[in-house]
Design a protein around this motif. Structure first.
Motif, PDB file in Angstrom:
ATOM      1  N   VAL A 113      59.532  23.038  46.984  1.00  0.00           N
ATOM      2  CA  VAL A 113      60.030  22.099  46.426  1.00  0.00           C
ATOM      3  C   VAL A 113      59.554  20.860  45.691  1.00  0.00           C
ATOM      4  O   VAL A 113      60.210  20.426  44.834  1.00  0.00           O
ATOM      5  CB  VAL A 113      60.713  21.262  47.856  1.00  0.00           C
ATOM      6  CG1 VAL A 113      61.495  19.898  47.635  1.00  0.00           C
ATOM      7  CG2 VAL A 113      61.572  22.075  48.432  1.00  0.00           C
ATOM      8  N   LYS A 157      72.513  27.979  53.749  1.00  0.00           N
ATOM      9  CA  LYS A 157      71.710  27.380  54.846  1.00  0.00           C
ATOM     10  C   LYS A 157      71.917  27.913  56.032  1.00  0.00           C
ATOM     11  O   LYS A 157      71.322  28.125  56.959  1.00  0.00           O
ATOM     12  CB  LYS A 157      71.872  25.853  54.788  1.00  0.00           C
ATOM     13  CG  LYS A 157      70.732  25.203  55.727  1.00  0.00           C
ATOM     14  CD  LYS A 157      71.033  23.550  55.543  1.00  0.00           C
ATOM     15  CE  LYS A 157      70.067  23.288  56.291  1.00  0.00           C
ATOM     16  NZ  LYS A 157      69.984  21.511  56.184  1.00  0.00           N
ATOM     17  N   CYS A 189      66.729  21.280  43.629  1.00  0.00           N
ATOM     18  CA  CYS A 189      65.555  20.323  43.129  1.00  0.00           C
ATOM     19  C   CYS A 189      65.399  19.856  41.739  1.00  0.00           C
ATOM     20  O   CYS A 189      65.272  18.759  41.614  1.00  0.00           O
ATOM     21  CB  CYS A 189      64.079  21.085  43.380  1.00  0.00           C
ATOM     22  SG  CYS A 189      64.067  21.284  45.295  1.00  0.00           S
ATOM     23  N   LEU A 226      68.660  30.761  52.120  1.00  0.00           N
ATOM     24  CA  LEU A 226      67.857  29.863  51.276  1.00  0.00           C
ATOM     25  C   LEU A 226      66.441  30.213  51.074  1.00  0.00           C
ATOM     26  O   LEU A 226      65.864  30.265  52.030  1.00  0.00           O
ATOM     27  CB  LEU A 226      68.048  28.429  52.107  1.00  0.00           C
ATOM     28  CG  LEU A 226      68.121  27.325  50.965  1.00  0.00           C
ATOM     29  CD1 LEU A 226      69.372  27.481  50.220  1.00  0.00           C
ATOM     30  CD2 LEU A 226      68.206  25.878  51.627  1.00  0.00           C
ATOM     31  N   LYS A 246      67.199  26.964  45.818  1.00  0.00           N
ATOM     32  CA  LYS A 246      66.714  25.698  46.157  1.00  0.00           C
ATOM     33  C   LYS A 246      65.834  25.143  44.920  1.00  0.00           C
ATOM     34  O   LYS A 246      65.828  23.918  44.753  1.00  0.00           O
ATOM     35  CB  LYS A 246      65.538  26.105  47.306  1.00  0.00           C
ATOM     36  CG  LYS A 246      64.872  24.783  47.731  1.00  0.00           C
ATOM     37  CD  LYS A 246      63.963  25.215  48.928  1.00  0.00           C
ATOM     38  CE  LYS A 246      64.601  25.395  50.334  1.00  0.00           C
ATOM     39  NZ  LYS A 246      63.690  25.424  51.329  1.00  0.00           N
TER      40      LYS A 246
END
Length: 297
Positions: free
Chosen positions: A38, A28, A243, A33, A239
């Motif tokens: 998402v 990040k 998730c 990222l 990512k």
């Protein structure tokens, strides 16, 4: 002894979460990222780990849903993403099922230990074997097992096999240890441990419920180490993995509540479905591989 197992799982969780968390924070800060969807990744985590908790497995469904929903994870990052994303949900599964389902400590520890040792010692041998042949043998074996278990189901009761034991002793324990050693080794060839472990447990006379803490703890002991390696090599989708890990954990909690409150007859039926599904999946993979080989020729 069970507390020792749970303690080790918690240590592995902290270790893995620390490595994973540091890598996410670093990505990040550096702006590396990925800009993945998402919502789609979270949905995949919820669904796949819900069914993983039922014994279906999460790897193949995750790949299928990722392609269907067009997450576009690079092929080289798929193995790493699968391991990293599902590590924490699988550890949660192991912690839950070693708590809510009674299992003999010696049986659990020896069979889990055998699978871990098998995955390392057996890797060199199994990895040189032709995957197609392994899948064919396992697919046929699981198909026969599913049929026998169906005939032995209390509602049919044409072939009284299985049992209600929560542990093994004597020669059965030896067979259980040897069997799980082989299943651990087969994981290195891409053969999932869940369905074969269910079959092994059933034929050794244990309750189908006992398979859940054994098979999930086996995988929970293996995955953190493998996942950490993928993280260090930066061979995973960050990512997406986060998730799936978060919403997959929620899926595990929902499914675990359902499994632990399920009547034994229904649980036995679920195990039969899982084994039959895995058999069909393996045989289908062999058929596709043969078809591709013929087309190449």
């Amino acid at each position: 002894m069970l507390n020792l197992v749970r303690g080790l799982l918690l240590v592995f969780t902290v270790f893995f979460a620390t490595v994973f968390g540091k890598d996410l924070v670093k990505a990040k800060k550096e702006g590396t990222l990925e800009n993945d969807n998402v919502v789609k990744a979270s949905f995949i985590g919820l669904i796949t780990d819900f069914f993983d908790t039922l014994g279906i497995g999460s790897f193949a469904p995750t790949v299928a849903l990722s392609k269907a929903l067009k997450l576009n994870i690079p092929d080289k990052n798929i193995p790493g993403t699968l391991n990293v994303a599902h590590t924490i949900p699988v550890i949660i599964e192991a912690l839950i099922f070693t708590t809510v389902i009674k299992v003999d400590s010696l049986t659990l520890i020896t069979m889990v230990g055998a699978s871990v040792v098998g995955s390392y010692i057996g890797a060199g041998v199994i990895s040189r074997m032709e995957e197609k042949k392994i899948q064919l043998i396992m697919g046929i074996a699981l198909a026969i097992t599913a049929i026998l278990m169906l005939l032995g189901h209390p509602k049919i009761n044409l072939m009284p096999i299985g049992g209600d034991a929560i542990g093994l002793t004597g020669i059965k324990l030896v067979l259980g240890v040897i069997g799980n050693f082989i299943l651990g080794a087969l994981m290195t060839a891409g053969v999932g441990l869940y369905a074969p472990c269910m079959a092994l447990v059933y034929f050794l006379g244990m309750s189908p419920a006992v398979a859940f803490p054994i098979m999930m703890t086996s995988c929970a002991m293996l995955m953190p180490v493998a996942s950490t390696k993928f993280i260090k090599e930066q061979a995973y989708a960050k990512k997406v993995s986060l998730c799936i890990a978060v919403f997959g954990s929620i899926g595990v909690l929902l499914a675990a509540y359902w499994v632990k409150s399920m009547p034994m007859e229904l649980l036995k039926a679920l195990v039969i479905v899982v084994i039959a599904y895995t058999s069909v999946t393996m045989l289908k993979a062999v058929y596709k591989a043969n078809k591709v080989s013929e087309e190449v020729k």
